[in-house]
Design a protein around this motif. Structure first.
Motif, short mmCIF file in Angstrom:
data_model
loop_
_atom_site.label_atom_id
_atom_site.label_comp_id
_atom_site.label_asym_id
_atom_site.label_seq_id
_atom_site.Cartn_x
_atom_site.Cartn_y
_atom_site.Cartn_z
N ASP A 143 7.38 1.17 -6.52
CA ASP A 143 7.25 1.17 -5.13
C ASP A 143 8.35 0.73 -4.36
OD1 ASP A 143 6.25 0.90 -2.79
OD2 ASP A 143 5.10 -0.73 -2.80
N ARG A 144 8.85 1.57 -3.49
CA ARG A 144 9.90 1.30 -2.58
C ARG A 144 9.59 1.76 -1.12
NH1 ARG A 144 13.15 6.37 -1.73
NH2 ARG A 144 12.24 8.09 -3.38
N HIS A 145 8.34 2.47 -0.89
CA HIS A 145 7.93 2.84 0.53
C HIS A 145 7.18 1.51 1.17
CE1 HIS A 145 8.31 6.58 -1.77
NE2 HIS A 145 9.14 7.10 -0.63
N SER A 146 6.90 0.74 0.49
CA SER A 146 6.42 -0.46 1.16
C SER A 146 7.29 -1.48 1.88
CB SER A 146 5.42 -1.24 0.13
OG SER A 146 4.18 -0.52 -0.46
N GLN A 162 14.77 -3.50 -2.31
CA GLN A 162 13.82 -4.34 -2.46
C GLN A 162 13.30 -3.97 -3.87
OE1 GLN A 162 12.92 -7.44 -1.22
NE2 GLN A 162 11.66 -7.18 -3.28
N ARG A 163 13.12 -2.75 -4.11
CA ARG A 163 12.50 -2.50 -5.36
C ARG A 163 13.11 -3.05 -6.64
NH1 ARG A 163 11.21 3.66 -7.13
NH2 ARG A 163 13.61 4.08 -6.46
N ILE A 164 14.59 -2.81 -6.71
CA ILE A 164 15.38 -3.42 -7.62
C ILE A 164 15.20 -4.88 -7.76
CG2 ILE A 164 17.05 -1.48 -7.64
CD1 ILE A 164 18.78 -3.07 -5.98
N GLN A 165 14.70 -5.62 -6.76
CA GLN A 165 14.59 -6.95 -7.04
C GLN A 165 13.41 -7.16 -7.58
OE1 GLN A 165 15.64 -10.04 -4.14
NE2 GLN A 165 16.10 -8.40 -2.79
N ASP A 166 12.19 -6.37 -7.34
CA ASP A 166 11.25 -6.45 -7.91
C ASP A 166 11.04 -5.98 -9.35
OD1 ASP A 166 9.78 -7.11 -5.50
OD2 ASP A 166 8.99 -5.14 -5.01
N LEU A 170 3.47 -0.08 -13.65
CA LEU A 170 4.42 0.84 -13.38
C LEU A 170 4.37 1.21 -11.89
CD1 LEU A 170 5.91 3.03 -14.46
CD2 LEU A 170 3.84 4.54 -14.70
N SER A 171 3.22 1.08 -11.04
CA SER A 171 3.30 1.48 -9.92
C SER A 171 4.00 0.37 -8.97
CB SER A 171 1.84 1.21 -9.17
OG SER A 171 0.91 2.43 -9.92
N GLN A 221 0.87 -1.28 0.03
CA GLN A 221 -0.05 -0.04 0.00
C GLN A 221 0.96 1.33 0.15
OE1 GLN A 221 -3.44 0.10 0.04
NE2 GLN A 221 -3.44 -2.11 -0.08
N ASP A 222 1.19 1.61 -1.08
CA ASP A 222 2.13 2.81 -1.23
C ASP A 222 1.44 4.18 -1.92
OD1 ASP A 222 4.35 4.47 -1.48
OD2 ASP A 222 5.20 3.49 -3.27
#
Length: 301
Positions: free
Chosen positions: A180-183, A190-194, A175-176, A154-155
Protein backbone atom coordinates in the motif's frame (compact mmCIF):
# COMPACT_ATOMS: atom_id res chain seq x y z
CA UNK A 1 21.13 -36.72 22.13
CA UNK A 2 18.07 -37.48 20.01
CA UNK A 3 17.05 -33.81 20.05
CA UNK A 4 20.57 -32.78 19.04
CA UNK A 5 20.61 -35.23 16.13
CA UNK A 6 17.21 -34.02 14.94
CA UNK A 7 18.29 -30.37 15.20
CA UNK A 8 21.50 -30.93 13.24
CA UNK A 9 19.69 -32.96 10.61
CA UNK A 10 16.98 -30.30 10.30
CA UNK A 11 19.62 -27.59 9.90
CA UNK A 12 21.34 -29.32 7.00
CA UNK A 13 18.01 -30.23 5.38
CA UNK A 14 16.90 -26.59 5.49
CA UNK A 15 20.29 -25.44 4.24
CA UNK A 16 19.85 -27.71 1.25
CA UNK A 17 16.41 -26.22 0.49
CA UNK A 18 17.76 -22.71 -0.09
CA UNK A 19 17.48 -21.50 -3.67
CA UNK A 20 21.10 -20.49 -4.39
CA UNK A 21 20.22 -19.08 -7.77
CA UNK A 22 21.92 -15.68 -7.56
CA UNK A 23 25.44 -14.99 -8.81
CA UNK A 24 27.23 -12.08 -7.19
CA UNK A 25 29.02 -9.91 -9.78
CA UNK A 26 32.79 -9.74 -9.73
CA UNK A 27 33.91 -6.70 -7.74
CA UNK A 28 37.31 -5.06 -7.39
CA UNK A 29 36.22 -2.88 -4.45
CA UNK A 30 35.90 -3.89 -0.82
CA UNK A 31 33.86 -2.83 2.19
CA UNK A 32 34.28 -3.33 5.90
CA UNK A 33 31.63 -5.40 7.61
CA UNK A 34 28.99 -7.41 5.79
CA UNK A 35 26.42 -5.94 3.40
CA UNK A 36 23.16 -7.66 2.47
CA UNK A 37 20.89 -6.63 -0.38
CA UNK A 38 17.35 -7.59 0.61
CA UNK A 39 14.60 -7.40 -1.99
CA UNK A 40 10.92 -8.10 -2.26
CA UNK A 41 9.89 -8.74 -5.85
CA UNK A 42 6.50 -9.03 -7.53
CA UNK A 43 6.76 -12.74 -8.33
CA UNK A 44 3.37 -14.48 -8.14
CA UNK A 45 4.94 -17.92 -7.64
CA UNK A 46 2.98 -19.86 -5.04
CA UNK A 47 -0.22 -17.87 -5.55
CA UNK A 48 -3.26 -19.30 -7.31
CA UNK A 49 -5.20 -17.23 -9.83
CA UNK A 50 -7.94 -16.78 -7.21
CA UNK A 51 -5.40 -15.53 -4.67
CA UNK A 52 -3.94 -13.12 -7.21
CA UNK A 53 -7.39 -11.66 -7.77
CA UNK A 54 -8.21 -11.50 -4.06
CA UNK A 55 -4.91 -9.80 -3.24
CA UNK A 56 -5.14 -7.30 -6.12
CA UNK A 57 -1.70 -8.25 -7.47
CA UNK A 58 -2.79 -8.88 -11.06
CA UNK A 59 -0.98 -11.32 -13.31
CA UNK A 60 2.74 -11.34 -14.02
CA UNK A 61 3.81 -9.34 -17.06
CA UNK A 62 6.91 -11.49 -17.57
CA UNK A 63 9.66 -9.33 -16.09
CA UNK A 64 10.10 -9.06 -12.33
CA UNK A 65 10.33 -5.74 -10.55
CA UNK A 66 11.73 -5.10 -7.09
CA UNK A 67 8.96 -3.53 -5.01
CA UNK A 68 11.21 -3.37 -1.95
CA UNK A 69 14.97 -2.75 -1.84
CA UNK A 70 16.91 -2.58 1.44
CA UNK A 71 20.56 -2.55 2.40
CA UNK A 72 21.52 -4.23 5.67
CA UNK A 73 24.98 -3.40 7.01
CA UNK A 74 26.35 -5.57 9.81
CA UNK A 75 29.68 -4.57 11.35
CA UNK A 76 31.21 -3.63 14.67
CA UNK A 77 28.40 -1.28 15.70
CA UNK A 78 24.64 -1.57 15.65
CA UNK A 79 23.25 -3.00 12.37
CA UNK A 80 21.87 -0.45 9.90
CA UNK A 81 18.94 -1.04 7.55
CA UNK A 82 18.59 1.50 4.75
CA UNK A 83 15.72 1.56 2.26
CA UNK A 84 16.27 2.53 -1.36
CA UNK A 85 13.07 3.81 -3.03
CA UNK A 86 12.09 1.63 -5.96
CA UNK A 87 11.70 4.74 -8.15
CA UNK A 88 15.26 6.00 -7.49
CA UNK A 89 16.62 7.38 -10.78
CA UNK A 90 20.04 5.81 -11.29
CA UNK A 91 22.43 4.63 -13.97
CA UNK A 92 21.86 0.92 -14.53
CA UNK A 93 25.15 -0.48 -15.90
CA UNK A 94 24.81 -1.24 -19.59
CA UNK A 95 21.23 0.03 -19.76
CA UNK A 96 21.42 3.76 -19.04
CA UNK A 97 19.39 5.79 -16.58
CA UNK A 98 16.10 4.39 -15.32
CA UNK A 99 14.19 3.72 -12.14
CA UNK A 100 16.20 1.27 -10.07
CA UNK A 101 13.41 -1.30 -9.81
CA UNK A 102 13.78 -1.92 -13.56
CA UNK A 103 17.23 -3.48 -13.02
CA UNK A 104 15.76 -6.74 -11.72
CA UNK A 105 13.64 -7.20 -14.83
CA UNK A 106 16.42 -6.20 -17.23
CA UNK A 107 19.17 -8.39 -15.80
CA UNK A 108 17.94 -10.28 -12.76
CA UNK A 109 19.40 -10.04 -9.26
CA UNK A 110 22.97 -9.88 -10.58
CA UNK A 111 22.29 -6.64 -12.47
CA UNK A 112 20.42 -5.20 -9.49
CA UNK A 113 23.39 -6.00 -7.25
CA UNK A 114 25.80 -4.47 -9.78
CA UNK A 115 23.63 -1.34 -9.91
CA UNK A 116 23.53 -1.03 -6.12
CA UNK A 117 27.30 -1.45 -5.90
CA UNK A 118 27.80 1.15 -8.63
CA UNK A 119 25.62 3.84 -7.06
CA UNK A 120 26.63 3.24 -3.42
CA UNK A 121 30.26 2.20 -3.65
CA UNK A 122 29.51 -0.71 -1.32
CA UNK A 123 30.38 -4.33 -1.93
CA UNK A 124 27.36 -6.61 -1.61
CA UNK A 125 28.37 -9.78 0.22
CA UNK A 126 24.99 -11.51 0.31
CA UNK A 127 21.64 -11.34 -1.45
CA UNK A 128 18.20 -12.36 -0.17
CA UNK A 129 14.98 -12.04 -2.16
CA UNK A 130 11.38 -13.13 -1.61
CA UNK A 131 8.24 -12.88 -3.76
CA UNK A 132 4.57 -12.24 -3.00
CA UNK A 133 3.71 -15.91 -2.41
CA UNK A 134 6.62 -16.45 -0.04
CA UNK A 135 5.61 -13.51 2.14
CA UNK A 136 2.05 -14.80 2.40
CA UNK A 137 3.07 -18.34 3.35
CA UNK A 138 5.65 -17.47 6.03
CA UNK A 139 3.27 -14.97 7.63
CA UNK A 140 0.53 -17.56 7.86
CA UNK A 141 2.94 -20.18 9.20
CA UNK A 142 3.65 -18.16 12.35
CA UNK A 143 0.02 -17.25 12.93
CA UNK A 144 0.18 -13.71 11.58
CA UNK A 145 2.17 -10.63 12.54
CA UNK A 146 0.93 -7.72 14.65
CA UNK A 147 1.12 -4.21 13.25
CA UNK A 148 -0.26 -1.06 14.89
CA UNK A 149 -1.60 1.74 12.69
CA UNK A 150 -2.13 5.37 13.63
CA UNK A 151 -4.77 5.94 10.95
CA UNK A 152 -7.05 3.83 8.80
CA UNK A 153 -5.96 2.66 5.36
CA UNK A 154 -8.32 2.06 2.47
CA UNK A 155 -6.48 1.27 -0.75
CA UNK A 156 -8.30 -0.24 -3.72
CA UNK A 157 -5.01 -0.84 -5.54
CA UNK A 158 -3.45 -3.14 -2.94
CA UNK A 159 -6.69 -4.20 -1.28
CA UNK A 160 -5.52 -2.98 2.12
CA UNK A 161 -8.44 -2.17 4.44
CA UNK A 162 -7.42 -1.63 8.06
CA UNK A 163 -8.79 0.54 10.86
CA UNK A 164 -6.63 2.49 13.34
CA UNK A 165 -5.13 0.36 16.10
CA UNK A 166 -3.32 -2.97 16.32
CA UNK A 167 -4.06 -5.86 13.97
CA UNK A 168 -2.71 -9.38 13.69
CA UNK A 169 -2.19 -9.50 9.94
CA UNK A 170 -2.56 -12.81 8.13
CA UNK A 171 -0.61 -13.44 4.93
CA UNK A 172 -3.11 -11.80 2.57
CA UNK A 173 -3.43 -8.71 4.78
CA UNK A 174 0.34 -8.48 5.22
CA UNK A 175 0.92 -8.49 1.46
CA UNK A 176 -1.68 -5.75 0.98
CA UNK A 177 -0.16 -3.74 3.83
CA UNK A 178 3.42 -3.77 2.50
CA UNK A 179 2.19 -2.94 -1.02
CA UNK A 180 0.00 0.00 0.00
CA UNK A 181 1.32 3.41 -1.05
CA UNK A 182 -1.86 5.15 -2.16
CA UNK A 183 -3.12 5.67 1.41
CA UNK A 184 -0.30 8.11 2.18
CA UNK A 185 0.54 11.63 1.03
CA UNK A 186 4.20 10.64 0.70
CA UNK A 187 3.37 7.50 -1.28
CA UNK A 188 6.26 5.08 -1.63
CA UNK A 189 8.35 6.93 0.96
CA UNK A 190 5.87 5.88 3.63
CA UNK A 191 5.44 2.43 2.16
CA UNK A 192 9.14 1.65 2.54
CA UNK A 193 8.90 2.57 6.24
CA UNK A 194 5.97 0.18 6.60
CA UNK A 195 8.00 -2.50 4.84
CA UNK A 196 10.87 -2.05 7.30
CA UNK A 197 8.47 -2.16 10.25
CA UNK A 198 6.83 -5.32 8.96
CA UNK A 199 10.15 -7.05 8.30
CA UNK A 200 11.29 -6.30 11.85
CA UNK A 201 8.00 -7.54 13.35
CA UNK A 202 8.12 -10.70 11.24
CA UNK A 203 11.71 -11.48 12.27
CA UNK A 204 11.02 -10.73 15.94
CA UNK A 205 8.11 -13.16 16.03
CA UNK A 206 9.81 -15.84 13.96
CA UNK A 207 12.85 -15.83 16.25
CA UNK A 208 10.87 -15.73 19.50
CA UNK A 209 10.69 -18.76 21.85
CA UNK A 210 7.00 -19.11 21.07
CA UNK A 211 7.97 -19.94 17.49
CA UNK A 212 11.22 -21.89 17.60
CA UNK A 213 10.26 -23.95 20.68
CA UNK A 214 6.98 -25.03 19.08
CA UNK A 215 7.74 -27.71 16.46
CA UNK A 216 4.26 -27.38 14.94
CA UNK A 217 5.10 -23.75 14.10
CA UNK A 218 8.87 -23.85 13.70
CA UNK A 219 9.01 -26.72 11.20
CA UNK A 220 6.49 -25.41 8.62
CA UNK A 221 7.74 -21.84 8.98
CA UNK A 222 11.41 -22.70 8.52
CA UNK A 223 10.64 -25.10 5.66
CA UNK A 224 8.48 -22.59 3.77
CA UNK A 225 10.93 -19.74 4.44
CA UNK A 226 13.89 -21.74 3.14
CA UNK A 227 11.94 -22.72 0.05
CA UNK A 228 10.67 -19.20 -0.63
CA UNK A 229 13.93 -17.29 -0.34
CA UNK A 230 16.38 -16.79 -3.20
CA UNK A 231 19.97 -16.23 -2.09
CA UNK A 232 23.43 -15.96 -3.58
CA UNK A 233 25.51 -19.06 -4.11
CA UNK A 234 27.69 -18.38 -1.06
CA UNK A 235 24.89 -17.99 1.47
CA UNK A 236 24.13 -20.70 4.01
CA UNK A 237 21.51 -21.03 6.71
CA UNK A 238 23.89 -19.74 9.38
CA UNK A 239 24.30 -16.52 7.36
CA UNK A 240 20.52 -16.07 7.21
CA UNK A 241 20.22 -16.63 10.95
CA UNK A 242 22.86 -13.96 11.58
CA UNK A 243 21.04 -11.56 9.25
CA UNK A 244 17.75 -12.36 11.00
CA UNK A 245 19.25 -11.47 14.35
CA UNK A 246 20.59 -8.20 12.93
CA UNK A 247 17.16 -7.33 11.52
CA UNK A 248 15.47 -7.61 14.90
CA UNK A 249 16.55 -4.15 16.07
CA UNK A 250 18.66 -2.21 13.57
CA UNK A 251 19.10 1.51 13.09
CA UNK A 252 16.86 2.41 10.16
CA UNK A 253 16.46 5.08 7.53
CA UNK A 254 16.06 5.90 3.85
CA UNK A 255 18.72 7.06 1.44
CA UNK A 256 18.75 10.92 1.54
CA UNK A 257 16.41 12.39 -1.07
CA UNK A 258 16.62 15.73 -2.90
CA UNK A 259 13.44 15.46 -4.98
CA UNK A 260 10.73 12.79 -4.50
CA UNK A 261 8.98 13.87 -7.71
CA UNK A 262 11.88 14.25 -10.11
CA UNK A 263 10.77 14.48 -13.78
CA UNK A 264 12.65 12.02 -16.02
CA UNK A 265 12.32 10.21 -19.33
CA UNK A 266 11.11 7.21 -17.31
CA UNK A 267 8.38 9.26 -15.63
CA UNK A 268 8.27 10.83 -12.19
CA UNK A 269 11.14 9.40 -10.16
CA UNK A 270 13.12 9.91 -6.95
CA UNK A 271 16.33 11.93 -7.05
CA UNK A 272 18.85 11.30 -4.30
CA UNK A 273 20.68 14.01 -2.40
CA UNK A 274 23.94 12.71 -3.82
CA UNK A 275 26.33 14.45 -1.42
CA UNK A 276 24.49 13.18 1.67
CA UNK A 277 23.98 9.75 0.13
CA UNK A 278 27.72 9.54 -0.57
CA UNK A 279 28.43 10.44 3.05
CA UNK A 280 26.02 7.76 4.28
CA UNK A 281 27.42 5.00 2.10
CA UNK A 282 31.04 5.99 2.78
CA UNK A 283 30.37 5.61 6.51
CA UNK A 284 28.87 2.18 5.90
CA UNK A 285 31.76 1.21 3.63
CA UNK A 286 34.26 2.09 6.36
CA UNK A 287 32.09 0.46 9.05
CA UNK A 288 31.56 3.81 10.76
CA UNK A 289 28.19 4.72 12.35
CA UNK A 290 25.92 6.69 10.03
CA UNK A 291 25.10 10.04 11.72
CA UNK A 292 21.83 9.94 13.61
CA UNK A 293 20.67 13.00 11.68
CA UNK A 294 20.68 10.91 8.50
CA UNK A 295 18.72 8.02 10.02
CA UNK A 296 15.07 8.97 10.10
CA UNK A 297 13.94 5.81 11.90
CA UNK A 298 10.76 3.93 11.07
CA UNK A 299 7.19 5.06 11.70
CA UNK A 300 4.20 2.98 10.60
CA UNK A 301 1.80 4.93 8.41
Amino acid sequence: MVILVIAVGWYFWLDGKLHRTVTLPASSSSSSGTNWLITGDDSRAGLTRTQQDQMHVGQSQGELNSDSIMLLHVGNGKPELISIPRDSYVDIPGHGYNKINAALGEGGPTLLIKTIESVTGLTINHYMGIGFGGLVSVTNDIGGVQMCLKTSVQDSYSGSKLSPGCHNLNGDQALSFVRDRHSFATGDLQRIQDQRAYLKALLNKSMSPGTYLNPFVAFPFSSDAAGAISVDQGTHLIDLLQAGMALQNPETGTVPIADPAYPTAAGEAVEWDHSKALEMFNDMKQDQPVPTSMLGGTSVG
